[in-house]
Enzyme design. Structure first.
Site, mmCIF file in Angstrom:
data_model
loop_
_atom_site.group_PDB
_atom_site.id
_atom_site.type_symbol
_atom_site.label_atom_id
_atom_site.label_comp_id
_atom_site.label_asym_id
_atom_site.label_seq_id
_atom_site.Cartn_x
_atom_site.Cartn_y
_atom_site.Cartn_z
ATOM 1 N N ASN A 13 0.840 -1.211 0.000
ATOM 2 C CA ASN A 13 0.000 0.000 0.000
ATOM 3 C C ASN A 13 0.868 1.251 0.000
ATOM 4 O OD1 ASN A 13 -3.016 -0.463 0.089
ATOM 5 N ND2 ASN A 13 -2.303 -1.970 1.580
ATOM 6 N N ARG A 64 3.339 2.784 25.747
ATOM 7 C CA ARG A 64 2.721 3.215 24.489
ATOM 8 C C ARG A 64 2.864 4.723 24.305
ATOM 9 N NH1 ARG A 64 -0.144 -0.425 21.706
ATOM 10 N NH2 ARG A 64 -0.802 -2.282 22.792
ATOM 11 N N MET A 89 0.840 -2.142 12.266
ATOM 12 C CA MET A 89 0.147 -3.077 13.153
ATOM 13 C C MET A 89 0.350 -2.757 14.638
ATOM 14 S SD MET A 89 -1.312 -4.499 10.746
ATOM 15 C CE MET A 89 -2.127 -6.055 11.013
ATOM 16 N N ARG A 90 0.323 -1.490 14.981
ATOM 17 C CA ARG A 90 0.354 -1.066 16.389
ATOM 18 C C ARG A 90 -0.867 -0.203 16.659
ATOM 19 N NH1 ARG A 90 3.102 -4.140 19.263
ATOM 20 N NH2 ARG A 90 3.082 -2.595 20.928
ATOM 21 N N ASN A 106 -6.495 5.469 7.608
ATOM 22 C CA ASN A 106 -6.178 4.051 7.769
ATOM 23 C C ASN A 106 -6.818 3.273 6.637
ATOM 24 O OD1 ASN A 106 -5.215 1.679 9.110
ATOM 25 N ND2 ASN A 106 -7.283 1.321 9.910
ATOM 26 N N HIS A 108 -8.215 -0.663 5.920
ATOM 27 C CA HIS A 108 -8.529 -1.930 6.598
ATOM 28 C C HIS A 108 -9.126 -2.896 5.571
ATOM 29 C CE1 HIS A 108 -9.460 -4.622 9.856
ATOM 30 N NE2 HIS A 108 -10.676 -4.749 9.370
ATOM 31 N N GLU A 142 -11.005 4.539 18.538
ATOM 32 C CA GLU A 142 -11.487 3.160 18.514
ATOM 33 C C GLU A 142 -10.890 2.471 17.284
ATOM 34 O OE1 GLU A 142 -14.013 5.768 17.918
ATOM 35 O OE2 GLU A 142 -13.447 6.265 19.969
ATOM 36 N N GLU A 171 -5.679 -6.045 -4.132
ATOM 37 C CA GLU A 171 -5.745 -5.329 -5.415
ATOM 38 C C GLU A 171 -6.666 -4.114 -5.305
ATOM 39 O OE1 GLU A 171 -6.792 -7.794 -8.751
ATOM 40 O OE2 GLU A 171 -5.469 -9.403 -8.055
HETATM 41 C C1 GAR Z 1 -3.053 -4.592 4.136
HETATM 42 O O1 GAR Z 1 -3.917 -5.608 3.708
HETATM 43 C C2 GAR Z 1 -3.783 -3.644 5.072
HETATM 44 O O2 GAR Z 1 -5.113 -3.432 4.709
HETATM 45 C C3 GAR Z 1 -3.680 -4.393 6.369
HETATM 46 O O3 GAR Z 1 -2.366 -4.882 6.381
HETATM 47 C C4 GAR Z 1 -1.954 -5.144 5.040
HETATM 48 C C5 GAR Z 1 -0.637 -4.447 4.799
HETATM 49 O O4 GAR Z 1 -0.092 -4.820 3.550
HETATM 50 N N1 GAR Z 1 -3.949 -3.509 7.483
HETATM 51 C C6 GAR Z 1 -4.635 -3.893 8.563
HETATM 52 O O5 GAR Z 1 -5.068 -5.010 8.712
HETATM 53 C C7 GAR Z 1 -4.810 -2.824 9.616
HETATM 54 N N2 GAR Z 1 -6.008 -3.046 10.366
HETATM 55 P P1 GAR Z 1 1.046 -3.947 2.896
HETATM 56 O O6 GAR Z 1 2.159 -3.814 3.937
HETATM 57 O O7 GAR Z 1 1.499 -4.757 1.711
HETATM 58 O O8 GAR Z 1 0.462 -2.631 2.508
#
Ligand code: GAR
Length: 214
Positions: A13, A64, A89-90, A106, A108, A142, A171
């Protein structure tokens, strides 16, 4: 608009955001990539694009609050006014989220508010949903919550595994995340009563749902 992108892993991403910022009609520049993991593959993507990187390793902080303070300092030092979470992922503290309210996005891999949190692909398969997808939203304290800018719907196939479904959704992530950042950089996005309003968007043709390209 100077943007910091926060990553934890491979950074696909991030790459999509780098690519859209190279387009003439995206008045945004990724000025910093921040990773909480020293060996995140996305750091190499940033370096290849000539973008400054910083590792803020969460394992080296006692709290944190201290971790978030270091993130905040790095972002401000780089002159960034906007943050994109891209597979970061934090969980960030409420204070951090409040400080960056409406200036932090963000992505998701589910159609929020369905399946927030971890393992959302597996949970979508277990639940037997026929459609899932991905969501770009302004982040709120949240987890995986906040005003939605764009979503894409993705079918769940009968023989899908977590991996095949994640790959298909990814994709779509690469289409809607750059599109959302571009709209914001162009000054076309407002949050009114926690609902996103976008100027000059062709809703009848579903530009914000399953867009063809960024
Ligand atoms: C992606 O699928 C993103 O949507 C997810 O982690 C992946 C990162 O991939 N994010 C989450 O789950 C956050 N809640 P990438 O490092 O190849 O972009």
């Amino acid at each position: 608009m100077k943007v910091a992108v926060f990553i934890s892993g491979r950074g696909t991403n991030l790459q999509a955001l780098i690519d859209v910022c190279n387009q003439d009609d995206t008045p945004a520049e990724i000025a910093l990539v921040v990773s909480n993991r020293p060996n995140a593959q996305g750091l190499q993507r940033a370096a290849a694009a000539g973008i400054a990187t910083v590792v803020v390793d969460h394992t080296t902080f006692d709290s944190r609050e201290a971790f978030d303070k270091a993130l905040d300092t790095a972002v401000r030092r780089a002159g960034c006014e906007f943050i994109c979470l891209a597979g970061f992922m934090r969980v960030l503290t409420d204070d951090f989220m409040r400080d960056w309210r409406d200036r932090i996005l963000n992505i998701h891999p589910a159609i929020l508010p369905a399946f927030p949190g971890l393992n959302c692909h597996a949970r979508a398969i277990e639940a037997g949903v026929k459609i899932t997808g991905c969501t770009v939203h302004y982040a709120r304290p949240e987890l995986d919550n906040g005003p939605i800018i764009a979503q894409a719907a993705v079918p769940v196939m009968p023989d899908d595994t977590e991996e095949t479904l994640a790959a298909r959704i990814l994709e779509s992530e690469h289409r809607i995340y750059p599109m959302a950042l571009k709209l914001i950089a162009q000054g076309r996005v407002r949050v009114v009563n926690e609902i996103v309003r976008i100027q000059d968007v062709d809703l009848a043709n579903g530009e914000l749902v399953n867009p063809a390209s960024a």
